[in-house]
Scaffold this motif. Structure first.
Motif, PDB file in Angstrom:
ATOM      1  N   ARG A 155       0.823  -1.211   0.176  1.00  0.00           N
ATOM      2  CA  ARG A 155      -0.042   0.015  -0.023  1.00  0.00           C
ATOM      3  C   ARG A 155       0.984   1.275   0.038  1.00  0.00           C
ATOM      4  O   ARG A 155       0.669   2.412  -0.604  1.00  0.00           O
ATOM      5  N   ASN A 156       2.038   1.287   0.510  1.00  0.00           N
ATOM      6  CA  ASN A 156       2.788   2.429   0.965  1.00  0.00           C
ATOM      7  C   ASN A 156       3.915   2.539  -0.479  1.00  0.00           C
ATOM      8  O   ASN A 156       4.645   3.477  -0.364  1.00  0.00           O
ATOM      9  N   ALA A 157       3.983   1.546  -1.173  1.00  0.00           N
ATOM     10  CA  ALA A 157       4.804   1.801  -2.278  1.00  0.00           C
ATOM     11  C   ALA A 157       4.385   2.807  -3.220  1.00  0.00           C
ATOM     12  O   ALA A 157       3.334   2.773  -3.272  1.00  0.00           O
ATOM     13  N   HIS A 158       5.491   3.447  -3.946  1.00  0.00           N
ATOM     14  CA  HIS A 158       5.178   4.073  -4.743  1.00  0.00           C
ATOM     15  C   HIS A 158       4.587   3.715  -6.253  1.00  0.00           C
ATOM     16  O   HIS A 158       3.424   4.062  -6.673  1.00  0.00           O
ATOM     17  N   VAL A 159       4.986   2.385  -6.347  1.00  0.00           N
ATOM     18  CA  VAL A 159       4.433   1.561  -7.502  1.00  0.00           C
ATOM     19  C   VAL A 159       4.729  -0.053  -7.257  1.00  0.00           C
ATOM     20  O   VAL A 159       5.732  -0.183  -6.706  1.00  0.00           O
ATOM     21  N   CYS A 160       3.547  -0.539  -7.750  1.00  0.00           N
ATOM     22  CA  CYS A 160       3.860  -1.870  -7.861  1.00  0.00           C
ATOM     23  C   CYS A 160       3.724  -2.522  -9.169  1.00  0.00           C
ATOM     24  O   CYS A 160       3.095  -2.355 -10.098  1.00  0.00           O
ATOM     25  N   ILE A 161       5.156  -2.864  -9.260  1.00  0.00           N
ATOM     26  CA  ILE A 161       5.578  -3.691 -10.917  1.00  0.00           C
ATOM     27  C   ILE A 161       4.865  -5.025 -10.798  1.00  0.00           C
ATOM     28  O   ILE A 161       5.420  -5.889 -10.153  1.00  0.00           O
ATOM     29  N   ILE A 162       3.954  -5.345 -11.722  1.00  0.00           N
ATOM     30  CA  ILE A 162       3.673  -6.718 -11.948  1.00  0.00           C
ATOM     31  C   ILE A 162       3.897  -7.197 -13.184  1.00  0.00           C
ATOM     32  O   ILE A 162       3.672  -6.612 -14.486  1.00  0.00           O
ATOM     33  N   LEU A 185      -3.252 -12.131  -5.020  1.00  0.00           N
ATOM     34  CA  LEU A 185      -4.548 -11.202  -4.673  1.00  0.00           C
ATOM     35  C   LEU A 185      -4.348  -9.884  -3.846  1.00  0.00           C
ATOM     36  O   LEU A 185      -5.028  -8.924  -4.288  1.00  0.00           O
ATOM     37  N   GLN A 186      -3.745  -9.939  -2.820  1.00  0.00           N
ATOM     38  CA  GLN A 186      -3.477  -8.725  -2.108  1.00  0.00           C
ATOM     39  C   GLN A 186      -2.377  -7.867  -2.848  1.00  0.00           C
ATOM     40  O   GLN A 186      -2.343  -6.678  -2.724  1.00  0.00           O
ATOM     41  N   GLU A 187      -1.625  -8.487  -3.773  1.00  0.00           N
ATOM     42  CA  GLU A 187      -0.580  -7.636  -4.514  1.00  0.00           C
ATOM     43  C   GLU A 187      -1.320  -6.951  -5.502  1.00  0.00           C
ATOM     44  O   GLU A 187      -0.750  -5.850  -6.179  1.00  0.00           O
ATOM     45  N   LEU A 188      -2.598  -7.206  -5.957  1.00  0.00           N
ATOM     46  CA  LEU A 188      -3.358  -6.642  -7.017  1.00  0.00           C
ATOM     47  C   LEU A 188      -4.025  -5.400  -6.016  1.00  0.00           C
ATOM     48  O   LEU A 188      -4.329  -4.403  -6.665  1.00  0.00           O
ATOM     49  N   LEU A 189      -4.756  -5.605  -4.948  1.00  0.00           N
ATOM     50  CA  LEU A 189      -5.707  -4.855  -4.339  1.00  0.00           C
ATOM     51  C   LEU A 189      -5.035  -3.897  -3.399  1.00  0.00           C
ATOM     52  O   LEU A 189      -5.404  -2.735  -3.069  1.00  0.00           O
ATOM     53  N   VAL A 192      -1.712   1.467  -4.502  1.00  0.00           N
ATOM     54  CA  VAL A 192      -2.413   2.467  -5.262  1.00  0.00           C
ATOM     55  C   VAL A 192      -2.130   2.727  -6.327  1.00  0.00           C
ATOM     56  O   VAL A 192      -2.971   3.039  -7.240  1.00  0.00           O
ATOM     57  N   ARG A 193      -0.709   2.297  -6.862  1.00  0.00           N
ATOM     58  CA  ARG A 193      -0.429   2.532  -8.357  1.00  0.00           C
ATOM     59  C   ARG A 193       0.238   0.959  -8.704  1.00  0.00           C
ATOM     60  O   ARG A 193       1.014   0.324  -8.076  1.00  0.00           O
ATOM     61  N   VAL A 194      -0.333   0.807  -9.739  1.00  0.00           N
ATOM     62  CA  VAL A 194       0.331  -0.880 -10.437  1.00  0.00           C
ATOM     63  C   VAL A 194       0.589  -0.421 -11.939  1.00  0.00           C
ATOM     64  O   VAL A 194      -0.191   0.286 -12.575  1.00  0.00           O
ATOM     65  N   LYS A 195       1.487  -1.258 -12.341  1.00  0.00           N
ATOM     66  CA  LYS A 195       1.818  -1.243 -13.797  1.00  0.00           C
ATOM     67  C   LYS A 195       1.933  -2.717 -14.099  1.00  0.00           C
ATOM     68  O   LYS A 195       2.846  -3.275 -13.589  1.00  0.00           O
ATOM     69  N   PHE A 196       1.361  -3.285 -15.076  1.00  0.00           N
ATOM     70  CA  PHE A 196       1.511  -4.530 -15.672  1.00  0.00           C
ATOM     71  C   PHE A 196       2.461  -4.495 -16.946  1.00  0.00           C
ATOM     72  O   PHE A 196       2.357  -3.740 -17.753  1.00  0.00           O
TER      73      PHE A 196
END
Length: 475
Positions: A155-162, A185-189, A192-196
């Motif tokens: 949640r606090n990460a600037h971005v989650c790289i998927i 599942l939690q890594e998707l939800l 705040v910001r994700v990029k596939f």
């Protein structure tokens, strides 16, 4: 001059809200929070009262909240969500070793590409579950700390790289096995910001958009493929409401270790329990022991399929809450269950004590035995000819073990989501409303009811209201 309050909140943020090990992107090495503090402290000390004023966006916004948002904007780290390589992953020991032999090339390439994409987002640090957690001899203490905090770290990460290693575009990304893993599942939800990114580390969709949660076309596809509403994908808040719905999301996914089917869900419900491996399906039962009294939603009992060997009133995993076990006609709003059924049901020594409205089936016949979905079990259709003419029941089959087949001489339906009345000892089956039930069997002496397994959630609908005394069942 540095603002003391900003420095204090920065220290708290490092201590409580981000991982205690990270990858320093510039040198591709594992660093601790001291190095993070050294890098960002000059920027923290440079925060002024004017900065705080400019980041206050509405009247009466708490000063501490404003400062925390400023700190999060300064301390930028990325997190990785992925599937592990078959060859194994680069470990913490390999990252901290002086030996520079390039073993596990696929994993190292993935780590390098991840850090490269993180740097493009302006992050100085990155976190990956493979090399930032000590997996050589994971102690209960480390797991107890890491597992509940992972949601917060994402949640606090600037971005989650998927990284979707089996996909290349929006046309095929939902077929990637990343969507079948329970931890993702939690890594998707959470973020705040994700990029596939696809197998070649090119964006799955729209290179100009830095947050795929802001892309309506991709969000619509994600929702359709996962069964998760768009608003939850965009902004998920952990808690113990809508338990069954969230378990339905999880039912589509699997884990390598049985216990992870429970531990991966702790943060989604914002609950904590001891992390212990080697206990198998009991981990899921323990999770439900925590959730049941907090949620007060009786549809926790709306599951079907094989029962747990430890908790016979529960399935062994979230798979028991699959959408395939529900008739399409039965799908009330989640808040419907908070004002129905037994609000005081309780688990005692792995048995459930609950008040149900019991409707006996005075005559029943069974169909032929057919194999069930799981090896070692069979199903036979139930024909409830003894139901009152005003009550209709959906088509269900009784599921039994091949080793211990049992044909009860008496059957009864225990209505779970009955309505309340002015008398606490009575319940109401409402005219025209579909209710869900548990199916019970007994032998000729009927010393006690025994819950039966079914291939679907049992439902009934009545043309006339039924008001009668409740029966306390222990199962």
């Amino acid at each position: 001059m540095a603002i003391e309050e900003v420095c204090r909140i920065f220290q708290e943020h490092l201590r409580e809200s981000i991982p205690h090990r990270l990858i320093g992107i510039s040198k591709m090495e594992i660093v601790g929070q001291q190095q993070v503090e050294e890098l960002y402290m000059p920027s923290i000390k440079a925060v002024t009262e004017r900065d705080i004023e400019q980041h206050t966006f509405y009247p009466n916004q708490r000063r501490e909240e404003v400062i925390r948002n400023i700190v999060k904007g300064i301390v930028k780290y990325a997190v990785l969500s992925h599937r592990w390589c078959r060859e194994g992953e680069v470990t913490l020991q390999e990252m901290t070793s002086s030996d520079t032999k390039l073993s596990k090339p696929s994993s190292r390439d993935k780590l390098a590409n991840f850090c490269k994409r993180a740097a493009e987002y302006g992050c100085g640090f990155a976190w990956a579950d493979t090399c930032c957690i000590d997996r050589s001899n994971p102690s209960p203490e480390e797991l107890d700390k890491a597992i509940p905090r992972m949601f917060r770290w994402y949640r606090n990460a600037h971005v989650c790289i998927i990284h979707l290693a089996e996909s290349s575009s929006l046309d095929d990304f939902l077929r990637d096995s990343w969507f079948l893993q329970i931890w993702t599942l939690q890594e998707l939800l959470a973020p705040v910001r994700v990029k596939f990114y696809g197998r070649t580390w090119s964006p799955i969709h729209n290179i100009r958009v830095d947050n795929d949660k802001a892309n309506q076309r991709l969000l619509t596809a994600l929702s359709a493929g996962t069964g998760i509403p768009v608003q939850d994908i965009q902004c998920y808040w952990a808690g113990t409401e809508r338990v069954r719905e969230k378990l339905m999301w999880a039912s589509r996914r699997t884990s390598r270790q049985v216990e992870d089917g429970a531990y991966s869900l702790l943060a989604l419900f914002d609950v904590h329990m001891q992390v212990e491996y080697g206990i198998g399906e009991e981990a899921f039962g323990r999770l439900m022991e925590v959730l049941l009294p907090r949620s007060q939603e009786c549809d926790i009992l709306a599951w079907a399929g094989i029962a747990s060997t430890k908790y016979v009133f529960l399935p062994p995993s979230a798979q028991g809450y699959s959408a395939q076990y529900l008739d399409e006609s039965y799908n009330p709003r989640h808040d419907y269950y908070r004002l129905r059924g037994d609000q005081d049901m309780i688990i005692i020594d792995k048995r459930l004590r609950v008040k149900l409205l019991m409707v006996e089936l005075h005559e029943v016949t069974f169909g032929d035995e057919i194999p069930f979905l799981q090896d070692g079990y069979h199903a036979c259709a139930l024909f409830p000819t003894g139901l009152p003419s005003t009550i209709t029941m959906n088509n269900v089959s009784i599921v039994s073990s091949n080793n211990t087949p049992w044909r009860p001489s008496k059957l009864a339906l225990g209505v779970v989501d009955y309505g309340w009345t002015s008398d606490d000892e009575e319940g109401l089956v409402e005219k025209g409303r579909t209710h869900f039930c548990l199916l019970f069997g007994a032998d000729g002496t009927r010393t006690s009811w025994r819950k039966l397994m079914t291939d679907k959630v049992v439902t009934i609908k009545t043309e006339d209201s039924i008001r009668q005394c409740l029966e306390t069942i222990l199962m």
